[in-house]
Scaffold this active site. Structure first.
Site, mmCIF file in Angstrom:
data_model
loop_
_atom_site.group_PDB
_atom_site.id
_atom_site.type_symbol
_atom_site.label_atom_id
_atom_site.label_comp_id
_atom_site.label_asym_id
_atom_site.label_seq_id
_atom_site.Cartn_x
_atom_site.Cartn_y
_atom_site.Cartn_z
ATOM 1 N N GLN A 47 48.223 -47.758 -16.771
ATOM 2 C CA GLN A 47 47.717 -48.393 -15.410
ATOM 3 C C GLN A 47 48.310 -50.165 -15.453
ATOM 4 O O GLN A 47 47.819 -50.148 -16.986
ATOM 5 C CB GLN A 47 46.643 -47.742 -15.490
ATOM 6 C CG GLN A 47 45.949 -48.605 -13.798
ATOM 7 C CD GLN A 47 44.841 -48.637 -13.658
ATOM 8 O OE1 GLN A 47 43.839 -49.211 -14.110
ATOM 9 N NE2 GLN A 47 44.269 -47.467 -12.497
ATOM 10 N N TYR A 70 40.458 -56.013 -7.734
ATOM 11 C CA TYR A 70 41.671 -56.850 -8.460
ATOM 12 C C TYR A 70 42.426 -57.016 -7.632
ATOM 13 O O TYR A 70 42.165 -57.428 -5.801
ATOM 14 C CB TYR A 70 41.308 -55.355 -9.852
ATOM 15 C CG TYR A 70 39.983 -55.103 -10.615
ATOM 16 C CD1 TYR A 70 39.997 -56.358 -11.060
ATOM 17 C CD2 TYR A 70 40.097 -53.828 -10.866
ATOM 18 C CE1 TYR A 70 39.216 -55.875 -11.908
ATOM 19 C CE2 TYR A 70 38.579 -53.471 -11.831
ATOM 20 C CZ TYR A 70 38.480 -54.600 -12.046
ATOM 21 O OH TYR A 70 37.405 -54.009 -12.425
ATOM 22 N N GLY A 116 37.597 -38.260 -13.565
ATOM 23 C CA GLY A 116 37.114 -40.746 -14.367
ATOM 24 C C GLY A 116 35.955 -39.976 -15.985
ATOM 25 O O GLY A 116 36.763 -39.524 -16.181
#
Length: 378
Positions: free
Chosen positions: A101, A184, A329
């Site tokens: 990622q 982000y 996750g």
């Protein structure tokens, strides 16, 4: 549960996954000085042995940045490449598949953080608008976010993403996922509350989408169809979020255009209260049905849903054709054998070691809360 749909193979880009349970990117902060370690290799191999269909690494920084997360890994030099290859070789030897990622923090870096000082550049963002919040616990006084410097030419950042992809390919990763979620850098360009530019990189939904689309084009030049993107249209985290209609207009346009690039998958994060940050009595997230709203725009890539999905719900979603795969996750942190547990009907009952989720060595041992979770008895 009897999981059949979840355990079926899936073609993603140029590779075939053995099942449809992906491991989402999870920042774990075990890379001192930004370089991968043997312990990180052990962590990922454990989860391959536990059956992960596709592992997406923790966010890998494409350049030095003053992260809130000390010890996040990077991918900008040869030592990163060799460290990454140590991990990918081991993952492949164990029969797994792994994407890196690619991550740029944008305005939520801090100029006084050691890595940002070493970088010798300002904290860059689309516009000189500070995010509210932040707490850099490793800096004196635990400061919050600061006003960033508006990047004059965003194409410089596009090239940094492309070089990171070149490095990731040299390190042996099967593909890359663009981190376009959670407030982000890519999100900051997409979001009109963070992007007030008046040039071709800002203003309309088309212009605000330009940066992320240009990055995706650059990544596909390196990896071809083996490129995914993670998006969080509901916003909230890191002080982003637009009105509902503007959100839908922006993300439906972005997804439609990105889907023309022959991507491997879209991983969409659905609304979760934990990311719905409140400032001055106002919630920042834009709560709406992520699956129903954006699924129709994905016609070529695979559609992956993320955020608090348990295997039981995932089986129903995949079996019904609503999604192609799910991305889990937190439960992958606590259950290195997660897919095996699903296969054998074992509960996800390991207790999270909250104090050691992020980097916190115990007498020099970084494995605590990382590679020491037990597997079930089969």
């Amino acid at each position: 549960m009897a999981a059949k749909a979840l355990l079926a193979p899936l073609q993603v880009g140029s590779i075939t996954l053995k099942n449809r349970i992906m491991m989402a990117a999870l920042t774990r902060n075990r890379a001192p000085d930004t370089y991968p370690t043997e312990l990180m290799k052990d962590y990922y191999v454990q989860r391959v042995q536990g059956g992960a269909g596709l592992i997406v690494t923790e966010g890998v920084l494409i350049t030095r940045q003053g992260s809130e997360w000390p010890y996040a890994p990077g991918i900008w030099d040869e030592k990163h490449v060799s460290g990454g290859k140590n991990i990918t070789d081991a993952v492949h030897a164990a029969g797994g598949r792994i994407y890196a990622q690619l991550w740029h923090l944008g305005r939520v870096s801090h100029p006084d953080a050691p890595e940002q000082i070493l970088a010798g550049v300002p904290v860059y963002a689309p516009s000189a608008i500070s995010a509210r919040g932040g707490k850099f616990r490793h800096l004196p006084g635990q400061p919050g976010y600061v006003t960033p410097t508006a990047i004059e030419d965003p194409s410089i950042l596009v090239e940094q993403f492309k070089q990171a992809a070149v490095n990731a390919k040299a390190a042996g990763f099967d593909g890359v996922e663009l981190h376009g979620a959670n407030g982000y850098l890519v999100t900051q360009f997409l979001d009109s509350t963070a992007n007030k530019r008046t040039d071709k990189w800002g203003g309309s939904a088309e212009n605000r989408s330009r940066f992320g689309l240009e990055v995706l084009k650059a990544l596909t030049e390196v990896f071809g169809p083996d490129v995914g993107v993670k998006l969080s249209p509901a916003g909230g985290y890191n002080d982003v979020g637009m009105p509902l209609q503007e959100t839908i207009e922006t993300y439906s346009y972005f997804i439609t255009e990105a889907d023309k690039l022959n991507l491997a998958y879209f991983a969409l994060v659905r609304y979760h209260p934990a990311f719905d940050v409140e400032y001055d009595g106002v919630h920042r997230a834009t709560k709406h049905d992520i699956l129903a709203t954006y699924r129709p725009y994905v016609k070529n890539a695979k559609f992956v849903l993320n955020s608090s999905i348990l295997p039981e719900e995932g089986e129903e979603l995949v079996a019904s054709g609503k999604v192609d795969a799910i991305s889990i996750g937190f439960n992958w942190i606590t259950h290195p054998d997660l897919v095996k547990r699903v296969e054998h009907g074992k509960p996800l009952d390991n207790v999270p070691d909250i104090p050691h989720l992020q980097a916190k060595a115990v007498d020099g041992d970084w494995s605590k809360g990382y590679t020491d979770y037990p597997v079930a008895v089969y």
